[in-house]
Design an enzyme around this catalytic site. Structure first.
Site, PDB file in Angstrom:
ATOM      1  N   ASP A  32      35.553  32.073  51.111  1.00 50.96           N
ATOM      2  CA  ASP A  32      35.352  32.684  49.795  1.00 50.96           C
ATOM      3  C   ASP A  32      34.237  33.723  49.898  1.00 50.96           C
ATOM      4  O   ASP A  32      33.203  33.469  50.523  1.00 50.96           O
ATOM      5  CB  ASP A  32      34.987  31.580  48.780  1.00 50.96           C
ATOM      6  CG  ASP A  32      35.100  32.034  47.342  1.00 50.96           C
ATOM      7  OD1 ASP A  32      34.429  33.021  46.975  1.00 50.96           O
ATOM      8  OD2 ASP A  32      35.844  31.407  46.586  1.00 50.96           O
ATOM      9  N   ASN A  88      41.517  25.154  39.966  1.00 53.01           N
ATOM     10  CA  ASN A  88      41.433  25.541  38.555  1.00 53.01           C
ATOM     11  C   ASN A  88      42.778  26.075  38.054  1.00 53.01           C
ATOM     12  O   ASN A  88      43.415  26.886  38.745  1.00 53.01           O
ATOM     13  CB  ASN A  88      40.367  26.626  38.382  1.00 53.01           C
ATOM     14  CG  ASN A  88      38.992  26.153  38.825  1.00 53.01           C
ATOM     15  OD1 ASN A  88      38.635  24.988  38.630  1.00 53.01           O
ATOM     16  ND2 ASN A  88      38.215  27.028  39.430  1.00 53.01           N
ATOM     17  N   GLN A  95      39.964  29.367  36.006  1.00 52.23           N
ATOM     18  CA  GLN A  95      40.776  30.161  36.936  1.00 52.23           C
ATOM     19  C   GLN A  95      40.549  31.643  36.667  1.00 52.23           C
ATOM     20  O   GLN A  95      40.648  32.104  35.521  1.00 52.23           O
ATOM     21  CB  GLN A  95      42.265  29.825  36.794  1.00 52.23           C
ATOM     22  CG  GLN A  95      43.109  30.523  37.863  1.00 52.23           C
ATOM     23  CD  GLN A  95      44.586  30.108  37.854  1.00 52.23           C
ATOM     24  OE1 GLN A  95      45.067  29.466  36.928  1.00 52.23           O
ATOM     25  NE2 GLN A  95      45.306  30.506  38.894  1.00 52.23           N
ATOM     26  N   HIS A 101      45.279  28.501  44.426  1.00 54.92           N
ATOM     27  CA  HIS A 101      44.381  28.312  45.569  1.00 54.92           C
ATOM     28  C   HIS A 101      43.597  27.029  45.382  1.00 54.92           C
ATOM     29  O   HIS A 101      43.334  26.603  44.255  1.00 54.92           O
ATOM     30  CB  HIS A 101      43.433  29.502  45.762  1.00 54.92           C
ATOM     31  CG  HIS A 101      42.705  29.882  44.522  1.00 54.92           C
ATOM     32  ND1 HIS A 101      43.277  30.632  43.521  1.00 54.92           N
ATOM     33  CD2 HIS A 101      41.458  29.604  44.100  1.00 54.92           C
ATOM     34  CE1 HIS A 101      42.410  30.807  42.547  1.00 54.92           C
ATOM     35  NE2 HIS A 101      41.290  30.176  42.868  1.00 54.92           N
ATOM     36  N   HIS A 103      40.045  25.208  46.364  1.00 60.27           N
ATOM     37  CA  HIS A 103      38.687  25.419  46.864  1.00 60.27           C
ATOM     38  C   HIS A 103      38.263  24.233  47.731  1.00 60.27           C
ATOM     39  O   HIS A 103      38.411  23.077  47.305  1.00 60.27           O
ATOM     40  CB  HIS A 103      37.690  25.493  45.697  1.00 60.27           C
ATOM     41  CG  HIS A 103      37.842  26.670  44.792  1.00 60.27           C
ATOM     42  ND1 HIS A 103      37.066  27.800  44.912  1.00 60.27           N
ATOM     43  CD2 HIS A 103      38.665  26.887  43.742  1.00 60.27           C
ATOM     44  CE1 HIS A 103      37.394  28.656  43.961  1.00 60.27           C
ATOM     45  NE2 HIS A 103      38.369  28.135  43.239  1.00 60.27           N
TER      46      HIS A 103
HETATM   47  P1  AMP Z   1      39.090  30.667  40.663  1.00 62.00           P
HETATM   48  O1  AMP Z   1      37.936  30.891  39.724  1.00 62.00           O
HETATM   49  O2  AMP Z   1      39.419  29.215  40.878  1.00 62.00           O
HETATM   50  O3  AMP Z   1      40.300  31.483  40.283  1.00 62.00           O
HETATM   51  O4  AMP Z   1      38.575  31.142  42.072  1.00 62.00           O
HETATM   52  C1  AMP Z   1      38.698  32.441  42.560  1.00 62.00           C
HETATM   53  C2  AMP Z   1      37.858  32.500  43.795  1.00 62.00           C
HETATM   54  O5  AMP Z   1      38.302  33.569  44.598  1.00 62.00           O
HETATM   55  C3  AMP Z   1      36.370  32.725  43.525  1.00 62.00           C
HETATM   56  O6  AMP Z   1      35.606  31.684  44.127  1.00 62.00           O
HETATM   57  C4  AMP Z   1      36.104  34.084  44.163  1.00 62.00           C
HETATM   58  O7  AMP Z   1      34.818  34.156  44.736  1.00 62.00           O
HETATM   59  C5  AMP Z   1      37.191  34.157  45.195  1.00 62.00           C
HETATM   60  N1  AMP Z   1      37.607  35.491  45.595  1.00 62.00           N
HETATM   61  C6  AMP Z   1      37.955  36.513  44.773  1.00 62.00           C
HETATM   62  N2  AMP Z   1      38.323  37.596  45.498  1.00 62.00           N
HETATM   63  C7  AMP Z   1      38.204  37.246  46.793  1.00 62.00           C
HETATM   64  C8  AMP Z   1      38.421  37.922  48.029  1.00 62.00           C
HETATM   65  N3  AMP Z   1      38.831  39.203  48.057  1.00 62.00           N
HETATM   66  N4  AMP Z   1      38.194  37.255  49.182  1.00 62.00           N
HETATM   67  C9  AMP Z   1      37.776  35.966  49.143  1.00 62.00           C
HETATM   68  N5  AMP Z   1      37.555  35.264  48.021  1.00 62.00           N
HETATM   69  C10 AMP Z   1      37.757  35.905  46.859  1.00 62.00           C
END
Ligand code: AMP
Ligand code: ZN
Length: 137
Positions: A32, A88, A95, A101, A103
């Site tokens: 991440d 999420n 989300q 995805h 975590h």
């Molecule tokens: P969520 O809030 O569960 O949708 O999580 C989205 C996650 O994606 C967050 O922890 C972000 O930091 C991560 N994220 C967003 N864009 C990228 C990216 N380009 N590469 C890696 N992680 C990302």
């Protein structure tokens, strides 16, 4: 199906470079870019699913097996002392990227990572209302 407007479709399929920890036919596991803790990783399916609501059953089964494999390897490498697996669904749940995805968040002693919530006591009314409506086939 893949969604040409979805950044995680591009990440998972290698169209955008990522810090990739693992890849197979179904998933890519990446670091991440805004980690909650050192080693925070995401398991991302290569096909597009908005979230758990519409993830296919075979991938839903595979993703937890992969999570187990990843955390059992990463916990040794990272030296973490715990793990949170977080997923999420929709905005009220946090989300922000609408491609499923999982975590994998390593935890370290006294790391102060904030994943907590305030609990209330289950009331008889709440319990009875839910139990009276739930019918799984
Ligand atoms: P969520 O809030 O569960 O949708 O999580 C989205 C996650 O994606 C967050 O922890 C972000 O930091 C991560 N994220 C967003 N864009 C990228 C990216 N380009 N590469 C890696 N992680 C990302
Ligand atoms: Zn996608």
């Amino acid at each position: 199906m893949r969604d040409s407007d979805c950044i995680f479709c591009k990440l998972a399929n290698g169209e955008i470079p990522t810090a990739t920890l693992y890849e197979d036919n179904d998933f890519r596991v990446i670091l991440d870019t805004n980690p909650a803790a050192k080693g925070h990783a995401l398991i991302i399916p290569k096909e597009h699913y908005r979230n758990l609501y519409d993830l296919e059953d075979d991938l839903a089964a595979k993703v937890l097996v992969l999570a187990k494999k990843m955390v059992n390897t990463l916990r040794v490498i990272l030296g973490c002392t715990g793990y949170n697996i977080v997923q999420n669904n929709e905005e009220p749940a946090g989300q922000t990227v609408f491609h499923f995805h999982l975590h994998l968040i390593p935890r370290y002693d006294n790391d102060h990572v904030g994943l907590g919530w305030h609990m209330h006591e289950l009331t008889d009314e709440e319990r009875d209302e839910i139990l009276s409506k739930v019918r799984f086939q």
